[in-house]
Design a protein around this motif. Structure first.
Motif, short mmCIF file in Angstrom:
data_model
loop_
_atom_site.label_atom_id
_atom_site.label_comp_id
_atom_site.label_asym_id
_atom_site.label_seq_id
_atom_site.Cartn_x
_atom_site.Cartn_y
_atom_site.Cartn_z
N LEU A 260 0.82 -1.20 0.00
CA LEU A 260 0.00 0.00 0.00
C LEU A 260 0.86 1.25 0.00
O LEU A 260 0.62 2.20 -0.75
CB LEU A 260 -0.92 0.00 1.22
CG LEU A 260 -2.16 -0.88 1.14
CD1 LEU A 260 -2.81 -1.02 2.53
CD2 LEU A 260 -3.17 -0.31 0.16
N ALA A 261 1.89 1.28 0.86
CA ALA A 261 2.75 2.46 0.94
C ALA A 261 3.48 2.71 -0.37
O ALA A 261 3.58 3.85 -0.84
CB ALA A 261 3.75 2.29 2.09
N LEU A 262 3.99 1.64 -0.98
CA LEU A 262 4.76 1.80 -2.23
C LEU A 262 3.86 2.17 -3.40
O LEU A 262 4.24 3.00 -4.23
CB LEU A 262 5.52 0.52 -2.52
CG LEU A 262 6.66 0.18 -1.54
CD1 LEU A 262 7.22 -1.21 -1.82
CD2 LEU A 262 7.77 1.23 -1.60
N SER A 263 2.67 1.57 -3.48
CA SER A 263 1.78 1.90 -4.59
C SER A 263 1.22 3.32 -4.44
O SER A 263 1.16 4.08 -5.42
CB SER A 263 0.64 0.89 -4.70
OG SER A 263 -0.04 0.74 -3.47
N LEU A 264 0.85 3.72 -3.22
CA LEU A 264 0.42 5.09 -3.01
C LEU A 264 1.57 6.06 -3.26
O LEU A 264 1.39 7.13 -3.85
CB LEU A 264 -0.10 5.26 -1.58
CG LEU A 264 -1.47 4.66 -1.28
CD1 LEU A 264 -1.75 4.66 0.22
CD2 LEU A 264 -2.57 5.43 -2.00
#
Length: 246
Positions: free
Chosen positions: A121-125
């Motif tokens: 989630l952190a990397l895609s956001l």
């Protein structure tokens, strides 16, 4: 007004869900034993479902009020959007399933799913926001993604320091210098707000034609969401004292 509504829900998601994403990213660091990991998860248990509502509403606002922008974001960032959805499902599956059986191997597997999903989630956001903010391609695109993922992690550590006690709190508070976790949380939340606003300023925010119908409904929903979020935060304002239902 349409732009204000989109900003309200999108920024709310970044700040609120950014905290539980960051806690999931740091789960192996904060919880060194199964008992500690259960307390760390208990820190976000009352919040994560409500926080996800902000993302669902943000997607609905995009589709209903900014259909052109939604199409451009989806078509131009399809792999990142798929990664975000898969990470979301993986993280939530880990949270819901880890406590269904008591075996150490079962719980460790789903703890890994929580960590992997949170990092995803952190990397895609970070990829979505970094692509809008900086527009780098190739290997250089990794730089803004890494910076934004680190910001999510710092935000989660500050939130964990506010919620935990004992040794997990000491680990989380290392970033805050001890008792300054409220100040650190405010700083990381402000940084996420700045990132979100700057990204929004670079987007082609051209409202569609359905605002006359949807804007009143969205305006009516906003006080309800703020009230619900305030109630949850007030109800669970105390530090975690034991494992939760997860």
């Amino acid at each position: 007004m349409e732009i204000f509504i989109l900003a309200f829900f999108a920024l709310g998601y970044l700040v609120l869900a950014g905290a539980d994403i960051g806690v999931g990213m740091a789960l192996p660091y904060l919880g060194r034993t199964p008992e500690e990991r259960r307390e760390v998860i208990a820190a976000i248990a009352p919040f994560f479902l409500g926080n996800e509502v902000w993302l669902v509403v943000t997607a609905g606002v995009l589709a209903g009020l900014f259909p052109k922008l939604e199409g451009e974001l989806l078509s131009g960032n399809y792999p990142l959007v798929v990664a975000l959805l898969l990470s979301w499902v993986t993280r939530d599956a880990g949270l819901w399933l880890r406590g269904r059986l008591t075996g150490r191997r079962w719980q460790s597997w789903w703890d890994g799913a929580i960590v992997a999903g949170s990092w995803g989630l952190a990397l895609s956001l970070g990829g979505l926001l970094g692509g809008v903010l900086v527009g780098l391609t190739g290997a250089l695109a990794v730089l803004p993604v890494a910076v934004l993922a680190a910001l999510f992690g710092a935000h989660g550590l500050a939130f964990a320091a506010l919620r935990l006690r004992g040794e997990p709190r000491r680990r989380a508070a290392a970033l805050s210098g001890g008792a300054g976790e409220a100040r650190t949380y405010a700083l990381t939340a402000s940084a996420l707000l700045v990132v979100g606003v700057l990204a929004g300023l670079r987007l082609p925010l051209e409202p569609g034609t359905s605002g006359a119908v949807l804007v009143p409904a969205m305006l009516a929903m906003m006080p309800l969401m703020v009230a619900a979020q305030g109630w949850v935060w007030w109800t669970f304002r105390h530090r975690v004292t034991g494992p939760s239902y997860l």
